[in-house]
Every structure is written in structure tokens, then in C-alpha cells.
Design an enzyme around this catalytic site. Structure first.
Site, PDB file in Angstrom:
ATOM      1  N   SER A   1       0.865  -1.186   0.000  1.00 16.79           N
ATOM      2  CA  SER A   1       0.000   0.000   0.000  1.00 16.79           C
ATOM      3  C   SER A   1       0.899   1.233   0.000  1.00 16.79           C
ATOM      4  CB  SER A   1      -0.865  -0.008   1.266  1.00 16.79           C
ATOM      5  OG  SER A   1      -1.453   1.254   1.468  1.00 16.79           O
TER       6      SER A   1
ATOM      7  N   TYR B   1      -2.133  -0.957  10.140  1.00 16.58           N
ATOM      8  CA  TYR B   1      -2.258  -1.251   8.700  1.00 16.58           C
ATOM      9  C   TYR B   1      -0.991  -0.801   7.979  1.00 16.58           C
ATOM     10  CZ  TYR B   1      -4.090  -1.259   3.926  1.00 16.58           C
ATOM     11  OH  TYR B   1      -4.274  -1.486   2.576  1.00 16.58           O
TER      12      TYR B   1
HETATM   13  N1  LIG Z   1      -8.749  -1.124  -2.079  1.00 15.65           N
HETATM   14  C1  LIG Z   1      -7.716  -0.314  -2.015  1.00 15.65           C
HETATM   15  O1  LIG Z   1      -7.824   0.886  -2.300  1.00 15.65           O
HETATM   16  C2  LIG Z   1      -6.362  -0.849  -1.609  1.00 15.65           C
HETATM   17  C3  LIG Z   1      -5.268   0.022  -1.666  1.00 15.65           C
HETATM   18  C4  LIG Z   1      -3.998  -0.443  -1.288  1.00 15.65           C
HETATM   19  C5  LIG Z   1      -3.857  -1.758  -0.872  1.00 15.65           C
HETATM   20  N2  LIG Z   1      -4.943  -2.586  -0.815  1.00 15.65           N
HETATM   21  C6  LIG Z   1      -4.715  -3.966  -0.390  1.00 15.65           C
HETATM   22  O2  LIG Z   1      -5.315  -4.857  -1.329  1.00 15.65           O
HETATM   23  C7  LIG Z   1      -5.671  -6.074  -0.665  1.00 15.65           C
HETATM   24  C8  LIG Z   1      -7.113  -6.415  -0.995  1.00 15.65           C
HETATM   25  O3  LIG Z   1      -7.934  -5.412  -0.421  1.00 15.65           O
HETATM   26  P1  LIG Z   1      -9.382  -5.034  -0.966  1.00 15.65           P
HETATM   27  O4  LIG Z   1      -9.398  -3.582  -1.107  1.00 15.65           O
HETATM   28  O5  LIG Z   1      -9.763  -5.903  -2.100  1.00 15.65           O
HETATM   29  O6  LIG Z   1     -10.219  -5.407   0.350  1.00 15.65           O
HETATM   30  P2  LIG Z   1     -11.621  -6.125   0.584  1.00 15.65           P
HETATM   31  O7  LIG Z   1     -12.561  -5.857  -0.533  1.00 15.65           O
HETATM   32  O8  LIG Z   1     -12.010  -5.757   1.963  1.00 15.65           O
HETATM   33  O9  LIG Z   1     -11.225  -7.668   0.525  1.00 15.65           O
HETATM   34  C9  LIG Z   1     -10.369  -8.198   1.481  1.00 15.65           C
HETATM   35  C10 LIG Z   1     -10.272  -9.696   1.286  1.00 15.65           C
HETATM   36  O10 LIG Z   1      -9.443 -10.205   2.327  1.00 15.65           O
HETATM   37  C11 LIG Z   1     -10.071 -11.318   2.891  1.00 15.65           C
HETATM   38  N3  LIG Z   1      -9.777 -11.477   4.306  1.00 15.65           N
HETATM   39  C12 LIG Z   1      -9.836 -10.536   5.286  1.00 15.65           C
HETATM   40  N4  LIG Z   1      -9.546 -11.078   6.466  1.00 15.65           N
HETATM   41  C13 LIG Z   1      -9.287 -12.398   6.233  1.00 15.65           C
HETATM   42  C14 LIG Z   1      -8.951 -13.487   7.047  1.00 15.65           C
HETATM   43  N5  LIG Z   1      -8.843 -13.369   8.384  1.00 15.65           N
HETATM   44  N6  LIG Z   1      -8.766 -14.703   6.478  1.00 15.65           N
HETATM   45  C15 LIG Z   1      -8.904 -14.857   5.151  1.00 15.65           C
HETATM   46  N7  LIG Z   1      -9.232 -13.861   4.319  1.00 15.65           N
HETATM   47  C16 LIG Z   1      -9.439 -12.654   4.850  1.00 15.65           C
HETATM   48  C17 LIG Z   1     -11.549 -11.081   2.722  1.00 15.65           C
HETATM   49  O11 LIG Z   1     -12.179 -12.344   2.751  1.00 15.65           O
HETATM   50  P3  LIG Z   1     -13.737 -12.532   3.130  1.00 15.65           P
HETATM   51  O12 LIG Z   1     -14.485 -11.897   1.993  1.00 15.65           O
HETATM   52  O13 LIG Z   1     -13.877 -14.002   3.138  1.00 15.65           O
HETATM   53  O14 LIG Z   1     -13.929 -11.839   4.435  1.00 15.65           O
HETATM   54  C18 LIG Z   1     -11.606 -10.391   1.369  1.00 15.65           C
HETATM   55  O15 LIG Z   1     -11.708 -11.344   0.341  1.00 15.65           O
HETATM   56  C19 LIG Z   1      -5.408  -5.853   0.816  1.00 15.65           C
HETATM   57  O16 LIG Z   1      -4.167  -6.437   1.156  1.00 15.65           O
HETATM   58  C20 LIG Z   1      -5.330  -4.332   0.949  1.00 15.65           C
HETATM   59  O17 LIG Z   1      -4.538  -3.939   2.018  1.00 15.65           O
HETATM   60  C21 LIG Z   1      -6.183  -2.156  -1.170  1.00 15.65           C
END
Ligand SMILES: NC(=O)c1ccc[n+]([C@@H]2O[C@H](COP(=O)([O-])OP(=O)(O)OC[C@H]3O[C@@H](n4cnc5c(N)ncnc54)[C@H](OP(=O)(O)O)[C@@H]3O)[C@@H](O)[C@H]2O)c1
Length: 268
Positions: free
Chosen positions: A161, A174
Site C-alpha cells: 500500500s 495497517y
Molecule cells: N482497495 C484499495 O484501495 C487498496 C489500496 C492499497 C492496498 N490494498 C490492499 O489490497 C488487498 C485487498 O484489499 P481489498 O481492497 O480488495 O479489500 P476487501 O474488498 O475488503 O477484501 C479483502 C479480502 O481479504 C479477505 N480477508 C480478510 N480477512 C481475512 C482473514 N482473516 N482470512 C482470510 N481472508 C481474509 C476477505 O475475505 P472474506 O471476503 O472471506 O472476508 C476479502 O476477500 C489488501 O491487502 C489491501 O490492504 C487495497
């Protein structure tokens, strides 16, 4: 070391069936970016292993992949916060008996925790975020490395990130977990450089993407200005496929800084 610029791979498409015959495990594959990456990998011919907490979400992704005519995926229900040694071992055993190898590992699952000053940060939340975002990817990598080293062209992708490269107030655990992720990637890439087969290890910062995690971090922002998860999968496909051979130890951005919305000064 070969160097590739972010701009060269942001819109990467790859040729048809780029990932055919590859087995790719994606954590957090039921929602957001992980879901989009899983569907894109399958559309490029990969057999994807969908790992996540919520089985109905994983089943939806499974159905979408099968209905599109892509290779039949597998579902691995696993809560990375609670998983113990036997759960990891069961995963290794299942992959070994079904596929005999692992070609790609995408560490994508992540949680935000709370946004709060360090002086008031809840200790339990800190430990939970550090475990899901950093320690679980370490354990998973450690367990799956032997299977990755059985593949011809293995690749590990970590998810970082913007706040994991420059610390910002109130991003607490985070941000620190993402700094740790960048560090884990660098240490591992250095250890594996020159080994046979060459396992490449890299980091991706997705930038601002329209997902649940982003909504929680910025509840007031205009979501329509954010890119959708399926618009940022290019760098993932690049790093998992043969075109990134010899690219290791690098951190990539999925979006140019200019594409961030008004909140871009708080790039996440
Ligand atoms: N979105 C952004 O703007 C952004 C920016 C920078 C970095 N990121 C990074 O990108 C990655 C994906 O994020 P996202 O934005 O797609 O988030 P999201 O929509 O909230 O999805 C997060 C995923 O992680 C899974 N997860 C969370 N806790 C878990 C656990 N204890 N065990 C197994 N799976 C778990 C969730 O599974 P369930 O659905 O089964 O709960 C979900 O599939 C993350 O590492 C985040 O830090 C995102």
C-alpha cells in the site's frame, strides 16, 4: 537485476492463455481485488485456488469462473486470523496431492483495523492486523515454498500500500504491516535470488480501488472516481506469467499517482 517501470505494466494484458497450465493460489479471493485477480487469472487459463473466510463469496467466484468456461477452480475456506499449523498442513497436502506443485502465490487478503493515533491504538486490533496482513502471509509462504520450488517458473506476489512506503498519521497497524510486507518481500527475494528454479518475489501497491476496505478507510469519498478491481489486474497477470521472468525484489504501483481522486495526498 532486471528493472521494469510501473508504467510498462499498468495496462498489461498478456497474450491469450498466458497462465495456462499454471496453478495460482489467491488469498482473499472472495471479494474486492482478490476476486478480480482470481477471475482474470482463470480467464487466462490458470487453475486458481480461491482462499478466503466467507464460503458463499468464494462459491460465487467459483461459479463465475466455471460459467465463463475457465478451468475449474478449488475453494479453500481458511480464516488467516485463526488458522493453526494443521490448517496450513492440510492446504499443503491438498495442493500436493491434487497438483503436485504451485506456480503462483498471491498474498492479497488484508484488513484495515482502525484508524487511530498510536497513543490510543487498541493493542488487540494491532495484533490482529499484524497477524492477518503480515504474519499469515509469512507462514503461508514458509509452508508453500517447497511446492513453489517444484514449479518451472514460480512467482510470489505480495500486496502492499502507499502507506506501507511512507508512514502517515492514524494509519497505525495497517501501515506498519504493509511496511513489513515490503520488507518480507525484499528479504525473501534476496534469499531466493539465484536459486533453481528462480522463484521471483515482488510487491504490488494497488492504489485507490473501489472495494469494501477502501470504503471503510474513506467513507466520504466519491466512489465513482475510483478504479474498479478488474481495472487494475494487469500487473498481477504480468508478475504471475512468463513475461516477468527474472523480475524480482521490486515494488510496483497499479496506478499512476495522477489517477488518484482528491484524497490522493493520502494515497492508500
Ligand atoms: N482497495 C484499495 O484501495 C487498496 C489500496 C492499497 C492496498 N490494498 C490492499 O489490497 C488487498 C485487498 O484489499 P481489498 O481492497 O480488495 O479489500 P476487501 O474488498 O475488503 O477484501 C479483502 C479480502 O481479504 C479477505 N480477508 C480478510 N480477512 C481475512 C482473514 N482473516 N482470512 C482470510 N481472508 C481474509 C476477505 O475475505 P472474506 O471476503 O472471506 O472476508 C476479502 O476477500 C489488501 O491487502 C489491501 O490492504 C487495497
Amino acid at each position: 537485476m532486471n528493472i521494469v517501470q510501473d508504467s510498462e505494466i499498468m495496462d498489461y494484458k498478456g497474450r491469450d492463455n498466458l497462465l495456462s497450465e499454471r496453478v495460482v493460489l489467491i488469498t482473499g479471493a472472495g471479494a474486492g481485488i482478490g476476486r478480480a485477480v482470481a477471475i482474470a487469472c482463470a480467464a487466462q487459463g490458470a487453475t486458481v485456488i480461491l482462499l478466503g473466510r466467507k464460503v458463499p463469496r468464494l462459491e460465487e467466484v467459483y461459479d463465475e469462473i466455471v460459467n465463463a468456461g475457465s478451468p475449474r477452480p478449488s475453494i479453500v475456506p481458511m480464516d488467516l486470523e485463526k488458522a493453526q499449523g494443521e490448517h496450513y498442513q492440510a492446504l499443503v497436502d491438498a495442493l500436493e496431492s491434487e497438483h503436485g506443485r504451485l506456480d503462483g502465490l498471491v498474498h492479497n487478503a488484508g484488513i484495515l483495523g482502525e484508524r487511530s493515533p498510536i497513543g490510543h491504538f487498541d493493542v488487540g486490533t494491532w495484533q490482529r492486523v499484524m497477524h492477518v496482513n503480515l504474519t499469515a502471509p509469512f507462514i503461508l509462504t514458509r509452508c508453500l515454498l517447497p511446492l513453489l520450488q517444484t514449479a518451472k517458473d514460480p512467482s510470489i506476489v505480495f500486496t502492499s500500500s502507499g502507506v506501507g512506503r511512507r508512514g502517515k498519521a492514524f494509519w497505525g497497524a495497517y501501515a506498519v504491516s504493509k511496511f513489513g510486507t515490503e520488507g518480507l518481500m525484499q528479504v525473501l527475494a534476496d534469499e531466493l535470488e539465484g536459486t533453481r528454479p528462480p522463484v521471483r518475489v515482488n510487491c504490488i501497491n494497488p492504489g485507490p480501488v473501489r472495494t469494501e476496505l477502501r470504503y471503510r478507510a474513506y467513507p466520504a469519498e466519491d466512489r465513482d472516481k475510483l478504479r474498479k478491481p478488474d481495472e487494475i489486474v494487469g500487473p498481477y497477470l504480468y508478475l504471475l506469467g512468463p513475461d516477468s521472468e527474472a523480475i524480482t525484489g521490486q515494488s510496483f504501483d497499479c496506478q499512476p499517482p495522477a489517477s488518484a481522486p482528491d484524497t490522493s495526498k493520502r494515497t492508500h
